[in-house]
Write an enzyme that holds these catalytic residues in place. Structure first.
Site, PDB file in Angstrom:
ATOM      1  N   HIS A 205      -5.961   4.802  -6.519  1.00  0.00           N
ATOM      2  CA  HIS A 205      -5.775   4.274  -5.160  1.00  0.00           C
ATOM      3  C   HIS A 205      -6.146   5.263  -4.062  1.00  0.00           C
ATOM      4  CE1 HIS A 205      -2.094   6.625  -5.467  1.00  0.00           C
ATOM      5  NE2 HIS A 205      -2.025   6.590  -4.164  1.00  0.00           N
TER       6      HIS A 205
HETATM    7  C1  UD1 Z   1       0.495   5.684   0.503  1.00  0.00           C
HETATM    8  C2  UD1 Z   1       0.630   7.192   0.606  1.00  0.00           C
HETATM    9  C3  UD1 Z   1       0.158   7.847  -0.686  1.00  0.00           C
HETATM   10  C4  UD1 Z   1       0.851   7.255  -1.886  1.00  0.00           C
HETATM   11  C5  UD1 Z   1       0.650   5.754  -1.886  1.00  0.00           C
HETATM   12  C6  UD1 Z   1       1.325   5.065  -3.041  1.00  0.00           C
HETATM   13  C7  UD1 Z   1       0.368   8.099   2.887  1.00  0.00           C
HETATM   14  C8  UD1 Z   1      -0.512   8.908   3.747  1.00  0.00           C
HETATM   15  N1  UD1 Z   1      -0.149   7.753   1.694  1.00  0.00           N
HETATM   16  O1  UD1 Z   1      -0.900   5.397   0.415  1.00  0.00           O
HETATM   17  O2  UD1 Z   1       0.438   9.224  -0.625  1.00  0.00           O
HETATM   18  O3  UD1 Z   1       0.311   7.813  -3.068  1.00  0.00           O
HETATM   19  O4  UD1 Z   1       1.184   5.238  -0.659  1.00  0.00           O
HETATM   20  O5  UD1 Z   1       1.026   3.710  -3.033  1.00  0.00           O
HETATM   21  O6  UD1 Z   1       1.475   7.792   3.270  1.00  0.00           O
HETATM   22  N2  UD1 Z   1      -0.998  -2.491   1.353  1.00  0.00           N
HETATM   23  C9  UD1 Z   1      -0.591  -3.764   1.033  1.00  0.00           C
HETATM   24  N3  UD1 Z   1       0.729  -3.949   0.746  1.00  0.00           N
HETATM   25  C10 UD1 Z   1       1.627  -2.944   0.759  1.00  0.00           C
HETATM   26  C11 UD1 Z   1       1.197  -1.663   1.112  1.00  0.00           C
HETATM   27  C12 UD1 Z   1      -0.116  -1.444   1.391  1.00  0.00           C
HETATM   28  O7  UD1 Z   1      -1.371  -4.698   0.978  1.00  0.00           O
HETATM   29  O8  UD1 Z   1       2.817  -3.199   0.481  1.00  0.00           O
HETATM   30  C13 UD1 Z   1      -2.438  -2.261   1.624  1.00  0.00           C
HETATM   31  C14 UD1 Z   1      -2.804  -2.409   3.070  1.00  0.00           C
HETATM   32  O9  UD1 Z   1      -4.043  -3.002   3.131  1.00  0.00           O
HETATM   33  C15 UD1 Z   1      -2.914  -0.967   3.537  1.00  0.00           C
HETATM   34  C16 UD1 Z   1      -3.383  -0.247   2.284  1.00  0.00           C
HETATM   35  O10 UD1 Z   1      -2.781  -0.961   1.201  1.00  0.00           O
HETATM   36  O11 UD1 Z   1      -3.786  -0.851   4.600  1.00  0.00           O
HETATM   37  C17 UD1 Z   1      -2.951   1.195   2.236  1.00  0.00           C
HETATM   38  O12 UD1 Z   1      -1.542   1.318   2.404  1.00  0.00           O
HETATM   39  P1  UD1 Z   1      -0.894   2.649   3.081  1.00  0.00           P
HETATM   40  O13 UD1 Z   1       0.564   2.612   3.054  1.00  0.00           O
HETATM   41  O14 UD1 Z   1      -1.563   2.889   4.366  1.00  0.00           O
HETATM   42  O15 UD1 Z   1      -1.378   3.810   2.162  1.00  0.00           O
HETATM   43  P2  UD1 Z   1      -1.445   3.924   0.582  1.00  0.00           P
HETATM   44  O16 UD1 Z   1      -2.899   3.951   0.224  1.00  0.00           O
HETATM   45  O17 UD1 Z   1      -0.558   2.953  -0.115  1.00  0.00           O
END
Ligand code: UD1
Length: 366
Positions: A205
């Site tokens: 991811h």
């Molecule tokens: C975050 C953490 C990362 C961790 C990861 C675990 C930061 C900087 N990064 O990254 O260190 O390893 O979580 O998962 O805080 N999304 C959904 N549903 C959700 C959550 C996210 O659809 O419940 C999608 C959204 O499109 C979002 C993307 O995933 O834009 C990324 O989510 P985000 O929380 O920004 O960062 P992660 O890549 O999950």
């Protein structure tokens, strides 16, 4: 004593659960939980609260997804009144996600004490948002709970006073130890039809691996090749799922290549425990595989958890077809599977944290 824990993203929840249990055993401790809402899908958040036995949060800030600036700012804005209202004796923040640094900043500026659980980890890769979050959070923290000795050494080298540092051990392992018996009963591999023979468990991811289509395509095609001989079980993070959809990529026909929705904690632990090989870019999986003695390839140029390479089963590998296939063959041939004990990765980290918070013990490193 009022403790206030702030969590927001999936890897935070495994670190919170043991603190919830340890705090509940102390009659004088009131423990409030704030969920920032950084992760909000049922399978990224709710299923973890259920599996890990974490009570409903006292506050949900509902911030959702956004750019780093938007997400961090929204957490800060919404957490400030909650923190003021609770007036905690200590704010506990976990790991290295945006929720961690945002809550630490708010608390420190309001004059509340901050404790960082999983302090001192460093990848020395400043292009990772998590590295920025780690360094800033550690600088703001009054109490720093390190999972391993290299974490303590990093903090001392950065000039953090030794009296703030405690080597309490790895809190992820607290959760693993507590839930492994239940995870074994889940028998997830049998339900997916991959039990009884070796399979690979995969998670990817990180932006570096999944945001550039050419890198992601190479990784998926490599896993496709691997799946001709070794079934691949790949629960897909929402970020990765969106990128795969955009690319229009499809798993090779006839191969045992299972692309799943994100799986709950117990299912993940069950699948990792039975896997012949794990291929990942997650932080937590590097630690879990080391504890379980399962070979792990981490598709990253660096790790903030070097102990999993020096003492454990982890090896770093480039996001390149040849490198991954060669490392996979090597890891599968390497039969060393017994877990090597790492200092204080013993299921008691949360208990030590509560002892320090209540002034009952100290785990300073001399
Ligand atoms: C975050 C953490 C990362 C961790 C990861 C675990 C930061 C900087 N990064 O990254 O260190 O390893 O979580 O998962 O805080 N999304 C959904 N549903 C959700 C959550 C996210 O659809 O419940 C999608 C959204 O499109 C979002 C993307 O995933 O834009 C990324 O989510 P985000 O929380 O920004 O960062 P992660 O890549 O999950």
């Amino acid at each position: 004593m009022t403790l206030l824990s702030v969590v927001g993203a999936r890897p935070n929840f495994m670190k919170l659960a043991p603190v919830v249990r340890a705090a509940a055993r102390r009659p004088g401790v009131r423990h409030l939980i704030v969920h920032t809402g950084q992760h909000y899908d049922a399978d990224m958040s709710d299923s973890f609260f259920a599996d890990l036995g974490i009570p409903q949060p006292d506050h949900n800030l509902g911030v959702g997804s956004g750019s780093h600036a938007v997400q961090t700012a929204l957490i800060m804005q919404r957490f400030e009144p909650v923190c003021l209202g609770a007036a905690p004796d200590m704010v506990l923040v976990y790991g290295d996600v945006n929720s961690t640094v945002a809550a630490a900043l708010v608390s420190a500026k309001l004059g509340f004490k901050v404790a960082h659980v999983e302090a001192g980890l460093r990848s020395r890769d400043w292009s990772m948002p998590e590295e920025i979050n780690r360094v800033v959070t550690d600088r703001l923290a009054d109490l720093l709970f390190a999972p391993s000795r290299d974490g303590v050494d990093n903090l001392l080298a950065e000039g953090i006073p030794a009296e703030r540092l405690h080597l309490v051990g790895n809190i992820m392992i607290d959760t693993l130890v507590a839930l492994l018996p239940r995870a074994r009963q889940v028998a997830a591999a049998a339900r997916l039809g991959v039990d009884g023979a070796p399979y690979a468990f995969v998670t990817l991811h990180r932006p570096n691996n999944v945001d550039a289509p050419e890198t992601l395509r190479e990784l998926l095609d490599t896993l496709g090749t691997l799946s001709a001989t070794l079934p691949v079980v790949f629960p897909v993070h929402p970020r990765t799922r969106a990128r795969i959809r955009d690319m229009g990529w499809e798993a090779p026909r006839g191969a045992r290549f299972l692309l799943l929705d994100p799986v709950p904690y117990l299912e993940s632990l069950s699948l990792v425990g039975q896997a012949a090989l794990v291929i990942t870019d997650s932080g937590g999986l590097q630690e879990e595989t080391t504890y379980l003695g399962v070979p792990c390839l981490t598709v990253r140029p660096s790790t903030e958890r070097p102990i999993t390479c020096t003492e454990g089963t982890n090896r770093l590998v480039k996001a390149e077809r040849g490198a991954i296939l060669a490392a996979a063959a090597e890891a599968l041939a390497d039969r060393r599977r017994e877990a090597r004990a790492i200092e204080r990765w013993d299921g008691r980290a949360a208990e030590r944290i509560l002892e320090v918070l209540l002034g009952e013990a100290s785990y300073r490193v001399s």
